[in-house]
Scaffold this motif. Sequence first.
Motif, PDB file in Angstrom:
ATOM      1  N   VAL A  42       7.513 -38.995 -16.842  1.00 51.51           N
ATOM      2  CA  VAL A  42       6.520 -38.100 -16.237  1.00 51.51           C
ATOM      3  C   VAL A  42       5.867 -37.491 -17.316  1.00 51.51           C
ATOM      4  O   VAL A  42       6.389 -36.934 -18.371  1.00 51.51           O
ATOM      5  CB  VAL A  42       7.254 -37.266 -15.200  1.00 51.51           C
ATOM      6  CG1 VAL A  42       7.443 -37.998 -13.748  1.00 51.51           C
ATOM      7  CG2 VAL A  42       8.368 -36.429 -15.822  1.00 51.51           C
ATOM      8  N   ALA A  58      12.168 -40.576 -16.670  1.00 53.53           N
ATOM      9  CA  ALA A  58      12.028 -40.006 -15.281  1.00 53.53           C
ATOM     10  C   ALA A  58      13.290 -40.986 -14.488  1.00 53.53           C
ATOM     11  O   ALA A  58      13.617 -42.240 -15.187  1.00 53.53           O
ATOM     12  CB  ALA A  58      10.568 -40.587 -14.503  1.00 53.53           C
ATOM     13  N   SER A 199       8.562 -31.573 -12.315  1.00 48.30           N
ATOM     14  CA  SER A 199       7.838 -32.380 -13.437  1.00 48.30           C
ATOM     15  C   SER A 199       7.000 -31.336 -14.317  1.00 48.30           C
ATOM     16  O   SER A 199       6.913 -31.865 -15.525  1.00 48.30           O
ATOM     17  CB  SER A 199       7.030 -33.432 -12.853  1.00 48.30           C
ATOM     18  OG  SER A 199       7.725 -34.502 -12.256  1.00 48.30           O
ATOM     19  N   GLY A 227      11.603 -36.697 -11.648  1.00 44.01           N
ATOM     20  CA  GLY A 227      10.587 -37.561 -11.033  1.00 44.01           C
ATOM     21  C   GLY A 227       9.861 -37.002  -9.790  1.00 44.01           C
ATOM     22  O   GLY A 227      10.030 -35.640  -9.335  1.00 44.01           O
ATOM     23  N   PRO A 228       9.033 -37.725  -9.171  1.00 40.92           N
ATOM     24  CA  PRO A 228       8.318 -37.098  -7.833  1.00 40.92           C
ATOM     25  C   PRO A 228       9.338 -36.856  -6.963  1.00 40.92           C
ATOM     26  O   PRO A 228      10.340 -37.298  -6.605  1.00 40.92           O
ATOM     27  CB  PRO A 228       7.270 -38.406  -7.381  1.00 40.92           C
ATOM     28  CG  PRO A 228       7.353 -39.168  -8.666  1.00 40.92           C
ATOM     29  CD  PRO A 228       8.820 -39.155  -9.429  1.00 40.92           C
TER      30      PRO A 228
END
Length: 532
Positions: A42, A58, A199, A227-228
């Motif tokens: 990321v 990530a 992030s 991460g997301p």
Amino acid sequence: MTATPTLPTTAPASARPAWVTQDRLDGWFRWVFRDPTGTDTVTAQAPYDGRPVATVPASTIGDVAAACASARTAQRAWAVVPYGSRAEVVLRFHDLLVERQDEVLDLIQWEMGKARFSAWQEILQVANIARHYARHGATYLKDRKVRGAMPGLTKVKEQRVPKGVVGMISPWNYPLYLAVGDVLPALLAGNAVVSKADSQTALTLLWTRALLAEAGLPTDLWHVVVGPGRTVGDALIDHVDHICFTGSTPTGRSVGARAGERLIAASLELGGKNPLIVRADADVTKAAAGCIAAAFGNTGQMCIHIERVLVHDEVYDAFRDALVAGTEALRLGQTFDYSVDVGSLASQAQLDAVVAHVDEAQDLGAVVLTGGRARPDLGPYVYEPTVLEGVTDEMAVCLDETFGPVVSLYRFSSDHEAVRRANEGSYGLSASIWSKDEGAAERMAGMVRAGSVNINDGAAAAAGSIEAGMGGMGDSGLGRRHGAEGLRKFTESQTVASQRLVPLGPPPSMALETFVGLGNKQLRLLKALRVR
């Protein structure tokens, strides 16, 4: 009344701090929990220049599961470590944080764009939290003796046991305080922790993880995943025993629903549209200064910041003029020192949200008293501190959270009207009341729907009182951080009862009818003696 701001301004000289070398980055990256063969990354953009901060490794959904399993193993050993030994680690961290604060201040500013004083306030909060729970946490968690089913024959105590593995999902706006401020009590309560770094501000959290390792925290006791949120965050909820989330109300609802499916507890600090009330007897000069600090600190990007200002008719004009003058005196820009009062917004998304609220309000008839402009000459996401007048209910800026350096002014003519306006909307996080009559302000505070009410202060007095709980009502969330609950929420209450001499229930030789009759006599006697 429309004014053109003449803010002292400072443009950034450079973005990346010179001391942040690739070797330093690689040292922090080792704290990202992921498979060594992983390739996901990321990259955030620095508010200073819109350029990439750093490419951070990530984690995957599988990495999250593995991190939680590793943490669960480490927690079993940590849970039997005496509280005093855990506290020693946290106190060493406290000293290292204060000693090396310039490093993390640089990282917070580089990643998030806030003014340095706003960044330093995170140091203040985390250091106070570390000391408080290290010194007083054992008292919060000590066993409590209670009367048993048969006084004298039944010995009962309630004790606190760790939840196990606690998941943390923290936001970008306070990357040190809102992340680590919950990690410390969770660890002190005997848990392991897995944190999902935002992030935008991953480096700040990774720097802090390295510092706690230096203070002596076992390696596998606190893992960081990156991460997301829709993948890594959701996966985290699926593997922990308690989830601690700070962020938006819509996302908080999703987190709570997912936690509910697993029957695990969730503590949620969510959004706010916080009011500040200026009574007729308020010191207008002090109230305006307090409003400016609470509205524009952290560039307005804090859940407890002031967005709605309710002013009594008798002092409205004087307060408005003082507020505008004080706002225009703020120093706007980006520097790695204390020469700026208001820094940048954190991202293009935040800038777009602020612009949308202000532009729509103007289109529908609101007046900009000062500010109301983006300042790309100072940075890609810089926006001037803004004061609006004439805001009405159909405007999004009225009751929707703006989360930027924007406040709206409203008139009122009575305390009853002020409380009614303060309680409009679905949020209930923080509020502020300014008055020379402290008793009257305290009575008004009890009628305001907010988890915290500050009297003659904008927001910091309650938030900085670490021994008192902090949290919201309504759509502003569930649970509390700080105080006793800020530690106990990471434990389960366990009752341990020991029966002595005779068992509960009828002796084998006694008829049940006889036992019931004796029991009824006992109930009447206990009532007469006022027992229980």
